[in-house]
Structures are given as structure tokens and as C-alpha cells.
Design an enzyme around this catalytic site. Structure first.
Site, PDB file in Angstrom:
ATOM      1  N   SER A  50       5.528  20.239  -5.622  1.00  0.00           N
ATOM      2  CA  SER A  50       4.806  19.070  -6.114  1.00  0.00           C
ATOM      3  C   SER A  50       3.414  19.016  -5.496  1.00  0.00           C
ATOM      4  CB  SER A  50       5.576  17.795  -5.749  1.00  0.00           C
ATOM      5  OG  SER A  50       5.497  17.616  -4.348  1.00  0.00           O
ATOM      6  N   ASP A  82       4.338  21.258  -9.914  1.00  0.00           N
ATOM      7  CA  ASP A  82       4.999  20.064 -10.457  1.00  0.00           C
ATOM      8  C   ASP A  82       4.091  18.841 -10.248  1.00  0.00           C
ATOM      9  OD1 ASP A  82       7.174  18.582 -11.470  1.00  0.00           O
ATOM     10  OD2 ASP A  82       7.909  18.150  -9.449  1.00  0.00           O
ATOM     11  N   ASP A 104      -0.001  16.078 -15.076  1.00  0.00           N
ATOM     12  CA  ASP A 104       0.641  14.786 -15.317  1.00  0.00           C
ATOM     13  C   ASP A 104      -0.404  13.678 -15.364  1.00  0.00           C
ATOM     14  OD1 ASP A 104       2.119  12.525 -15.474  1.00  0.00           O
ATOM     15  OD2 ASP A 104       3.274  12.838 -13.631  1.00  0.00           O
ATOM     16  N   HIS A 178      12.684   9.040 -10.940  1.00  0.00           N
ATOM     17  CA  HIS A 178      12.656   9.925  -9.773  1.00  0.00           C
ATOM     18  C   HIS A 178      13.379   9.267  -8.598  1.00  0.00           C
ATOM     19  CE1 HIS A 178       9.037  11.552 -11.928  1.00  0.00           C
ATOM     20  NE2 HIS A 178       9.615  12.676 -11.564  1.00  0.00           N
ATOM     21  N   GLY A 207      13.616  13.692 -12.871  1.00  0.00           N
ATOM     22  CA  GLY A 207      14.474  12.681 -12.262  1.00  0.00           C
ATOM     23  C   GLY A 207      15.953  12.936 -12.468  1.00  0.00           C
ATOM     24  N   THR A 231      15.194  15.449  -5.271  1.00  0.00           N
ATOM     25  CA  THR A 231      15.833  14.583  -4.274  1.00  0.00           C
ATOM     26  C   THR A 231      17.170  15.130  -3.763  1.00  0.00           C
ATOM     27  OG1 THR A 231      14.721  12.700  -5.277  1.00  0.00           O
ATOM     28  CG2 THR A 231      16.592  12.198  -3.851  1.00  0.00           C
TER      29      THR A 231
HETATM   30  O1  G3H Z   1       9.430  16.504 -10.666  1.00  0.00           O
HETATM   31  C1  G3H Z   1      10.484  16.513 -10.023  1.00  0.00           C
HETATM   32  C2  G3H Z   1      11.666  15.879 -10.521  1.00  0.00           C
HETATM   33  O2  G3H Z   1      11.467  15.101 -11.602  1.00  0.00           O
HETATM   34  C3  G3H Z   1      12.748  15.575  -9.562  1.00  0.00           C
HETATM   35  O3  G3H Z   1      13.337  14.326  -9.669  1.00  0.00           O
HETATM   36  O4  G3H Z   1      13.748  13.831  -7.286  1.00  0.00           O
HETATM   37  O5  G3H Z   1      14.968  12.649  -9.067  1.00  0.00           O
HETATM   38  O6  G3H Z   1      15.436  15.017  -8.618  1.00  0.00           O
HETATM   39  P1  G3H Z   1      14.449  13.929  -8.601  1.00  0.00           P
HETATM   40 ZN    ZN Z   2       9.187  14.663 -11.835  1.00  0.00          ZN
END
Ligand code: G3H
Ligand code: ZN
Length: 291
Positions: A50, A82, A104, A178, A207, A231
Site C-alpha cells: 500500500s 495498492d 485510487d 477495509h 476489504g 488485515t
Molecule cells: O487494499 C487492500 C485491501 O482492500 C485489504 O482489505 O484489510 O480488509 O483485508 P482488508
Molecule cells: Zn483496499
């Protein structure tokens, strides 16, 4: 093998009705865990960092780690930026060797989102770097506003957005957020189905951490080709370190707890690959070269 583009991997997934997992990595051990899991599961995979993570260690650093990890690997791997938030960051990623970027601008008005995205596509297209963009509001990050269903991707906008920008994949907002879910996720699978039938590029789910297995299966069934996990991997890594350190006295070698954390993350990654249907997709050895 060398890194491949995100587009090659995603088109194979879309054509064959499965989703490729894109895992956010934060350090060398997570890179190793993802690649080892992909090899064991014979699965294509996307590794992503990210905009925040590349402040912790540079994209050049992540590229070098991923490049070294895939050197003798038989599975196709793409390296993706990302939630890139600017044209400059996308340029930096390309120069570092990333094969895919996300721009984004989803918090901006529709026309501005189109303009920012098209600018990045213009740079990436001639050099074969894939571009993901987001339309609608996934939210859940610190500072994000809760939009509810108002923020879901609108079908007509999605069609126009893809046509006018030339993106190679589109992240859609269908009710995921997310981070850790506060309540029950309420996914609009009918909307996903419609988007999939009207939009001709692979669709991306952000997410995914915390969704039930059934939700993930439905998302794959109704047209998601890339599923982002961050996450759950962070939690797996951190919990493993805590568990190891609290149950072993006087540790002075960090390799002991990072090794345990790496193995724990690898198990989670393998489960996700199995769930998303990407396991055993590396049967024909060269589909990623022949598209
Ligand atoms: O861009 C990364 C994701 O959308 C990860 O989402 O943290 O809910 O797994 P998350
Ligand atoms: Zn994301």
C-alpha cells in the site's frame, strides 16, 4: 521466472471463473510466506504494497525482495501498488519495477476520478503495466466517511468509467469495508452480478478480511476476479509474534519469532488460495506467456 503483469493473471482468473488473491505484505517474511504458499498451492498470486507500506520501506526495497523470492519460482507473480494516491507514486512504482498499479481517486468527484485514472493509464498502457482503479466507496480506513449504500458502485457509471479510462481492472464497492468489520457485512451480490455482466474488465474486491467463506464463494461466483487481503495477514503475523514471545523466555534472536510468524502467515495464505479457487491453476505451465 520474471514478474508478470496483473492483467495477464486477472484475465486468466476471469476466463476460468476463479479469483486471484492479492496479499498486502509488510516485510520480507510476508513476501516469503506468500511465494512459498503460491508454490505449494500451484497458484498464481499478486503481491501488493500500500501507499503507507512503501513509506516504511521503499518500493525499490520491496521490488528487490519480491524479485529475489520469485527468481526460481514456477508460479506467475505480479507486484502491485495498492491504493496509489497520485500519478507520481504510480510513476515511482513503475520505475521500481512494479508490474501493476492502482490509482485510487475514488474519493474525488466522478469526472476527476476519470481524469486521474486516465492519466495513469496513458503512462502505463504503452509499457504494459496494468492499472486498477476504484469506483464507489469501500471505506473503513481512518478518516473515511461511512457512505452506506450511497457509496456503492453505480452500474452506468462503471460502464462509462471503464470505457473512458481504459483501466485493466475495476475495484467495486458492494458493501465491503477495509479492516475489521464492526457489524455483519451486507453485500449486494445482485449489484455485483449486474456489474459483472455489463463491465468487461476483471472486477476487484477490497476489504475481504473478515468476510465469511460463503461470502467469498458468492463473490467469486458472481464475478470477482481479484480479492485483496491485508488485515487478516497483519493479524496473523502479529498474533504469531506475540504468542511466540510470550511463551519463550529471554529471546534474543528475532529470527525465532519471525520464522514462526512467516509459517503462520503462509498457512492463512494457502487457505485463502484454496477458498478463492486459485489453487492448482498453474497446471498448464505457460498460460501467462501465451496471452
Ligand atoms: O487494499 C487492500 C485491501 O482492500 C485489504 O482489505 O484489510 O480488509 O483485508 P482488508
Ligand atoms: Zn483496499
Amino acid at each position: 521466472m520474471p514478474l508478470v503483469t496483473g492483467d495477464v493473471i486477472l484475465r486468466h482468473a476471469k476466463k476460468n471463473g476463479y479469483a486471484v488473491c492479492a496479499f498486502n505484505v509488510e516485510n520480507m517474511e510476508m513476501v516469503q510466506a506468500v511465494i512459498e504458499a503460491a508454490e505449494e498451492k500451484k497458484s498464481p498470486v499478486i503481491i501488493q504494497t500500500s501507499a503507507n507500506t512503501v513509506k516504511y520501506a521503499s518500493m525499490t526495497m520491496f521490488y528487490a525482495m519480491v524479485r529475489a523470492a520469485v527468481e526460481n519460482s514456477p508460479v506467475p507473480v505480479a507486484l502491485h501498488l495498492d491504493h496509489g494516491d497520485s500519478r507520481n507514486l504510480a510513476l515511482k512504482a513503475i520505475r521500481a519495477g512494479y508490474t501493476s498499479v492502482m490509482i485510487d481517486a475514488s474519493k474525488q468527484p466522478f469526472e476527476d476520478n476519470i481524469r486521474h485514472t486516465a492519466e495513469v493509464v496513458e503512462i502505463c498502457k504503452p509499457i504494459g503495466v496494468s492499472v486498477e482503479s476504484e469506483l464507489g466507496t469501500v471505506g473503513g480506513k481512518p478518516g473515511d466517511i461511512e457512505y452506506g449504500a450511497d457509496g456503492y458502485t453505480k452500474v452506468e457509471e462503471a460502464i462509462e468509467f471503464v470505457e473512458r479510462t481504459g483501466v485493466t481492472s475495476l475495484a467495486v464497492a458492494i458493501g465491503t469495508v477495509h479492516g475489521v468489520y464492526k457489524g455483519e457485512p451486507n453485500l449486494d451480490l445482485e449489484l455485483l452480478q449486474t456489474l459483472n455482466s455489463k463491465v468487461n474488465v476483471p472486477l476487484v474486491l477490497h476489504g475481504a478480511s473478515g468476510l465469511s467463506e460463503q461470502d467469498i464463494r458468492h463473490c467469486v461466483e458472481f464475478g470477482i476476479s481479484k480479492i485483496n487481503y491485508a488485515t487478516e495477514l497483519r493479524i496473523a503475523f502479529s498474533d504469531a509474534v506475540k504468542e511466540y514471545v510470550t511463551s519463550h523466555d529471554n529471546i534474543i534472536d528475532p529470527k525465532l519469532f519471525t520464522k514462526h510468524a512467516r509459517e503462520t502467515v503462509k498457512q492463512v495464505v494457502m487457505e485463502k488460495m484454496h477458498l478463492c479457487g486459485s489453487s492448482d491453476q498453474v497446471k498448464q505451465t505457460t498460460w501467462w506467456n501465451s496471452q
